[in-house]
Scaffold this motif. Structure first.
Motif, PDB file in Angstrom:
ATOM      1  N   ALA A 128      -7.141   3.830  10.044  1.00 54.57           N
ATOM      2  CA  ALA A 128      -6.067   3.200   9.173  1.00 54.57           C
ATOM      3  C   ALA A 128      -6.612   2.153   8.031  1.00 54.57           C
ATOM      4  O   ALA A 128      -5.950   2.258   7.017  1.00 54.57           O
ATOM      5  CB  ALA A 128      -5.440   2.063  10.192  1.00 54.57           C
ATOM      6  N   SER A 161      -7.372   4.743   5.002  1.00 50.40           N
ATOM      7  CA  SER A 161      -6.064   5.239   4.318  1.00 50.40           C
ATOM      8  C   SER A 161      -5.420   4.047   3.564  1.00 50.40           C
ATOM      9  O   SER A 161      -4.527   4.322   2.656  1.00 50.40           O
ATOM     10  CB  SER A 161      -5.234   5.855   5.168  1.00 50.40           C
ATOM     11  OG  SER A 161      -4.821   5.378   6.181  1.00 50.40           O
ATOM     12  N   ARG A 162      -5.536   2.759   4.177  1.00 51.43           N
ATOM     13  CA  ARG A 162      -4.936   1.743   3.378  1.00 51.43           C
ATOM     14  C   ARG A 162      -5.513   1.692   2.053  1.00 51.43           C
ATOM     15  O   ARG A 162      -4.709   1.524   0.966  1.00 51.43           O
ATOM     16  CB  ARG A 162      -5.249   0.296   4.040  1.00 51.43           C
ATOM     17  CG  ARG A 162      -5.178  -0.898   3.431  1.00 51.43           C
ATOM     18  CD  ARG A 162      -3.385  -0.985   2.822  1.00 51.43           C
ATOM     19  NE  ARG A 162      -3.323  -2.236   1.931  1.00 51.43           N
ATOM     20  CZ  ARG A 162      -3.653  -2.284   0.599  1.00 51.43           C
ATOM     21  NH1 ARG A 162      -4.196  -1.279   0.033  1.00 51.43           N
ATOM     22  NH2 ARG A 162      -3.581  -3.351   0.016  1.00 51.43           N
ATOM     23  N   MET A 207      11.248   6.449   1.948  1.00 56.95           N
ATOM     24  CA  MET A 207      10.040   5.442   2.210  1.00 56.95           C
ATOM     25  C   MET A 207       9.076   6.072   3.132  1.00 56.95           C
ATOM     26  O   MET A 207       9.165   6.180   4.165  1.00 56.95           O
ATOM     27  CB  MET A 207      10.682   4.066   2.743  1.00 56.95           C
ATOM     28  CG  MET A 207      11.332   3.292   1.763  1.00 56.95           C
ATOM     29  SD  MET A 207      10.352   2.769   0.576  1.00 56.95           S
ATOM     30  CE  MET A 207       9.301   1.454   1.500  1.00 56.95           C
ATOM     31  N   ASN A 208       7.753   6.335   2.646  1.00 56.53           N
ATOM     32  CA  ASN A 208       6.546   6.969   3.165  1.00 56.53           C
ATOM     33  C   ASN A 208       5.795   6.016   3.450  1.00 56.53           C
ATOM     34  O   ASN A 208       4.691   6.322   3.205  1.00 56.53           O
ATOM     35  CB  ASN A 208       6.272   8.224   2.320  1.00 56.53           C
ATOM     36  CG  ASN A 208       6.417   9.518   2.812  1.00 56.53           C
ATOM     37  OD1 ASN A 208       6.773   9.549   3.991  1.00 56.53           O
ATOM     38  ND2 ASN A 208       5.917  10.613   2.345  1.00 56.53           N
ATOM     39  N   THR A 209       5.837   4.898   3.803  1.00 59.99           N
ATOM     40  CA  THR A 209       4.811   3.855   3.980  1.00 59.99           C
ATOM     41  C   THR A 209       4.840   3.612   5.301  1.00 59.99           C
ATOM     42  O   THR A 209       5.970   3.224   5.960  1.00 59.99           O
ATOM     43  CB  THR A 209       4.893   2.470   2.972  1.00 59.99           C
ATOM     44  OG1 THR A 209       6.401   2.055   3.293  1.00 59.99           O
ATOM     45  CG2 THR A 209       5.111   3.086   1.675  1.00 59.99           C
ATOM     46  N   VAL A 210       3.901   2.880   5.972  1.00 57.33           N
ATOM     47  CA  VAL A 210       3.812   2.580   7.351  1.00 57.33           C
ATOM     48  C   VAL A 210       3.050   1.236   7.161  1.00 57.33           C
ATOM     49  O   VAL A 210       2.009   1.135   6.391  1.00 57.33           O
ATOM     50  CB  VAL A 210       2.917   3.392   8.121  1.00 57.33           C
ATOM     51  CG1 VAL A 210       2.531   2.640   9.648  1.00 57.33           C
ATOM     52  CG2 VAL A 210       3.750   4.559   8.414  1.00 57.33           C
ATOM     53  N   PRO A 211       3.410   0.186   7.529  1.00 55.35           N
ATOM     54  CA  PRO A 211       2.677  -0.936   7.557  1.00 55.35           C
ATOM     55  C   PRO A 211       1.297  -1.062   8.301  1.00 55.35           C
ATOM     56  O   PRO A 211       1.171  -0.503   9.408  1.00 55.35           O
ATOM     57  CB  PRO A 211       3.230  -2.400   8.148  1.00 55.35           C
ATOM     58  CG  PRO A 211       4.375  -1.624   8.928  1.00 55.35           C
ATOM     59  CD  PRO A 211       4.474  -0.296   8.412  1.00 55.35           C
ATOM     60  N   MET A 212       0.218  -1.303   7.562  1.00 54.98           N
ATOM     61  CA  MET A 212      -1.400  -1.304   7.840  1.00 54.98           C
ATOM     62  C   MET A 212      -1.268  -2.161   9.309  1.00 54.98           C
ATOM     63  O   MET A 212      -2.050  -1.474  10.224  1.00 54.98           O
ATOM     64  CB  MET A 212      -2.321  -1.482   7.093  1.00 54.98           C
ATOM     65  CG  MET A 212      -3.628  -1.439   7.403  1.00 54.98           C
ATOM     66  SD  MET A 212      -5.010  -2.021   6.504  1.00 54.98           S
ATOM     67  CE  MET A 212      -4.757  -3.686   6.726  1.00 54.98           C
ATOM     68  N   GLU A 213      -0.642  -3.079   9.708  1.00 53.74           N
ATOM     69  CA  GLU A 213      -0.626  -3.875  10.576  1.00 53.74           C
ATOM     70  C   GLU A 213      -0.195  -3.283  11.945  1.00 53.74           C
ATOM     71  O   GLU A 213      -0.964  -3.252  13.028  1.00 53.74           O
ATOM     72  CB  GLU A 213      -0.071  -5.111  10.707  1.00 53.74           C
ATOM     73  CG  GLU A 213      -0.371  -6.253   9.711  1.00 53.74           C
ATOM     74  CD  GLU A 213      -0.021  -6.131   8.371  1.00 53.74           C
ATOM     75  OE1 GLU A 213       0.665  -5.011   8.003  1.00 53.74           O
ATOM     76  OE2 GLU A 213      -0.666  -6.698   7.373  1.00 53.74           O
ATOM     77  N   SER A 214       0.539  -2.246  11.969  1.00 60.65           N
ATOM     78  CA  SER A 214       1.008  -1.432  13.079  1.00 60.65           C
ATOM     79  C   SER A 214       0.082  -0.662  13.455  1.00 60.65           C
ATOM     80  O   SER A 214      -0.105  -0.358  14.595  1.00 60.65           O
ATOM     81  CB  SER A 214       2.166  -0.821  12.611  1.00 60.65           C
ATOM     82  OG  SER A 214       3.084  -1.401  11.785  1.00 60.65           O
ATOM     83  N   GLY A 215      -0.551  -0.016  12.237  1.00 60.57           N
ATOM     84  CA  GLY A 215      -1.977   1.128  12.944  1.00 60.57           C
ATOM     85  C   GLY A 215      -2.943   0.159  13.518  1.00 60.57           C
ATOM     86  O   GLY A 215      -3.621   0.589  14.744  1.00 60.57           O
TER      87      GLY A 215
END
Lengths: 175, 102
Positions: free
Chosen positions: B50, B53-54, B1-9
């Protein structure tokens, strides 16, 4: 990749807390460099490799060196750290701290009430950034150039040693 | 899984911004105030990256480059002002320069 993101985020937050609480300016600068490097790691994970390189070169390299040189020129001794500890009273921290904590809790609440959106780390290559920078944003580039020119002139003008003005007859320092 | 939630950023950007804001409000040493301003500018740049890149658009990185140029100009003028004030008042206390009763 997500775990790397969270580790870098924790490092960034801890080092930023150290920046705003240190008494010695040089210690704060070194923690600031750590914070900028961890933010650069986060940029890399988010797929902005060009900007990550720029962050290391310009922010952690150039701007922090500027700060270090100014701290060297100010030549602050141990007395300044002692004055800092007198200025940093607990009563000064409580008000801004609580109010800012309320704001960040609100921000987190607003962000989590919306649907979750994922960033896939496919990234934007520097080629697209360059095309956008010199295409639709060319006016902004020219304005940034003017701003940097104004910055150079302003820094030169303000940083010069001011000569003591003495009148020919009146040997007294003018105000 | 290469995803990061945008909310974290965005939350990280918010936390860093608030920390810089607390620094500006609490510190009285002018070098630390300028350093906290840098933290705030960096956090706003992180929010731009962030969001950029979203939606896989270059606009976020373009805005970060503008913020970088602005921060460089601002910090050079600010440090020159700090040197001038230190020469005049022999202290870095921001409260010393209150001739304008601000």
């Amino acid at each position: 990749m997500a775990i790397v993101f969270y580790i870098a985020a924790i490092v960034a937050v801890i080092s930023t807390v150290m920046v705003i609480t240190r008494l010695n300016a040089v210690h704060a600068l070194l923690y600031m460099v750590v914070s900028l490097l961890s933010v650069a790691v986060i940029f890399f994970i988010l797929g902005a490799a060009f900007v990550a390189a720029l962050e290391v070169i310009v922010y952690a390299g150039a701007i922090m060196v500027l700060f270090v040189f100014v701290v060297m020129m100010l030549n602050l001794g141990p007395a300044s750290a002692e004055a800092e500890s007198r200025w940093l009273s607990a009563s000064g921290w409580i008000g801004p701290g609580i109010l800012s904590a309320v704001l960040i809790v609100e921000l987190v609440y607003i962000l989590f009430t919306n649907a979750r959106q994922d960033i896939t780390a496919q990234g934007v290559d520097p080629r697209q950034v360059g095309i956008a920078l010199y295409g639709p944003y060319i006016l902004g580039v020219e304005l940034a150039a003017m701003l940097l020119m104004a910055g150079i002139v302003g820094a030169y003008h303000l940083g010069r040693y001011r000569n003591v003005m003495l009148h020919r007859y009146l040997h007294k320092e003018l105000p | 899984m290469n995803t990061v939630p945008m909310e974290s950023g965005l939350i990280l950007a918010g936390i860093l911004f608030i920390l810089g804001f607390i620094g500006v409000l609490v510190r009285r040493n002018m070098v630390f105030i300028l350093l906290s301003l840098e933290v705030m500018l960096n956090a706003s740049g992180l929010a731009f990256i962030a969001a950029g890149s979203r939606w896989v658009q270059p606009d976020g990185q373009v805005m970060f480059i503008f913020i970088l140029a602005m921060a460089a100009a601002e910090v050079s003028v600010g440090l020159a002002l700090i040197l001038q004030i230190f020469r005049d008042f022999k202290t870095l206390d921001a409260d010393a320069a209150d001739n304008m009763r601000g």
